[in-house]
Design a protein around this motif. Structure first.
Motif, PDB file in Angstrom:
ATOM      1  N   VAL A   1       1.045  -1.614  -0.235  1.00 14.68           N
ATOM      2  CA  VAL A   1       0.116  -0.545   0.108  1.00 14.68           C
ATOM      3  C   VAL A   1       0.687   1.084   0.085  1.00 14.68           C
TER       4      VAL A   1
ATOM      5  N   ASP B   1     -10.580  -0.337   1.962  1.00  8.92           N
ATOM      6  CA  ASP B   1      -9.916  -1.084   1.891  1.00  8.92           C
ATOM      7  C   ASP B   1      -8.515  -1.714   2.553  1.00  8.92           C
ATOM      8  N   ALA B   2      -7.744  -0.327   2.155  1.00  8.27           N
ATOM      9  CA  ALA B   2      -6.002  -0.669   2.793  1.00  8.27           C
ATOM     10  C   ALA B   2      -6.328  -0.794   3.662  1.00  8.27           C
TER      11      ALA B   2
ATOM     12  N   ASP C   1     -10.743   5.741   0.478  1.00 10.90           N
ATOM     13  CA  ASP C   1      -9.201   4.459  -0.589  1.00 10.90           C
ATOM     14  C   ASP C   1      -8.923   3.828   1.257  1.00 10.90           C
TER      15      ASP C   1
ATOM     16  N   HIS D   1       0.070   4.783   0.064  1.00 10.97           N
ATOM     17  CA  HIS D   1      -0.931   5.804  -0.874  1.00 10.97           C
ATOM     18  C   HIS D   1      -0.344   7.145  -0.369  1.00 10.97           C
TER      19      HIS D   1
ATOM     20  N   ASN E   1     -16.829   3.037   1.482  1.00  8.36           N
ATOM     21  CA  ASN E   1     -15.369   3.007   1.938  1.00  8.36           C
ATOM     22  C   ASN E   1     -14.386   3.559   2.913  1.00  8.36           C
ATOM     23  N   SER E   2     -15.344   4.465   4.018  1.00  6.95           N
ATOM     24  CA  SER E   2     -14.334   4.999   4.353  1.00  6.95           C
ATOM     25  C   SER E   2     -14.278   3.355   5.687  1.00  6.95           C
TER      26      SER E   2
ATOM     27  N   ASP F   1     -11.942   8.667   4.267  1.00  5.57           N
ATOM     28  CA  ASP F   1     -11.020   8.112   3.448  1.00  5.57           C
ATOM     29  C   ASP F   1     -11.940   7.640   2.490  1.00  5.57           C
TER      30      ASP F   1
ATOM     31  N   TRP G   1      -3.722   9.161   7.713  1.00  3.95           N
ATOM     32  CA  TRP G   1      -4.272   8.307   8.474  1.00  3.95           C
ATOM     33  C   TRP G   1      -3.961   7.568   9.919  1.00  3.95           C
TER      34      TRP G   1
END
Length: 165
Positions: free
Chosen positions: A86, A140-141, A137, A88, A119-120, A135, A94
């Motif tokens: 990952v 999933d992360a 993204d 990002h 997807n938060s 966020d 984060w």
């Protein structure tokens, strides 16, 4: 009065966890072990009959077997993201948000993370909502730490997703 309030807190605490997983199917569970130390039990829930990463309602429940400082959790999260690739631009942001959301963990504490429709991801403990990383993204992360094919714990992943291989 205080004893009654304390009793009520313990009486209703499990229901806060149930709210997050009540309508979901349990896909699987497994334990995280390092050498001979048992760190936690993880359970994965979703809205489908079988695991699929694209499930709109995934929830991961972790029950800790030992005390863990939140700084160690944050460092482990960063290490796992690095391991699974990952990269990002918001990772520092984060991690800062997680530092404000997560408590220090005590033995037998539970945390639930739910991936929201946008997807938060929201984090809960026995007291309720701890906070949300808003966020698109992040969800999933974060879940990919356990669910990615590149995870450092493929046996745990297989148990979580209900892989019978």
């Amino acid at each position: 009065m205080f004893k009654t309030l304390l009793f009520a807190t313990f009486l209703f605490a499990p229901s806060l966890f149930a709210i997050q997983t009540n309508q979901l199917t349990k896909y699987g569970e497994g334990e995280m072990k390092v050498l001979f130390w048992h760190l936690y039990k993880a359970e994965l829930f979703g809205s489908k009959t079988r695991y699929s990463f694209d499930d709109a309602k995934l929830a991961l429940k972790i029950t800790y077997y030992r005390d863990i400082d939140k700084e160690d959790l944050i460092e482990a999260t960063a290490d796992q993201w690095q391991h699974i690739g990952v990269t990002h631009q918001n990772i520092p942001k984060w991690l800062d948000q997680l530092a404000t959301i997560w408590p220090n963990i005590k033995e037998n504490d539970m945390l639930i993370v739910t991936r929201n429709e946008d997807n938060s991801a929201s984090f809960f403990n026995h007291q309720g909502l701890l906070g949300t990383v808003n966020d698109p993204d992040f969800g999933d992360a974060f879940l990919n730490i356990w669910l990615s094919e590149k995870t450092t714990r493929p046996k745990l992943r297989a148990k979580l997703v209900g892989d019978k291989k």
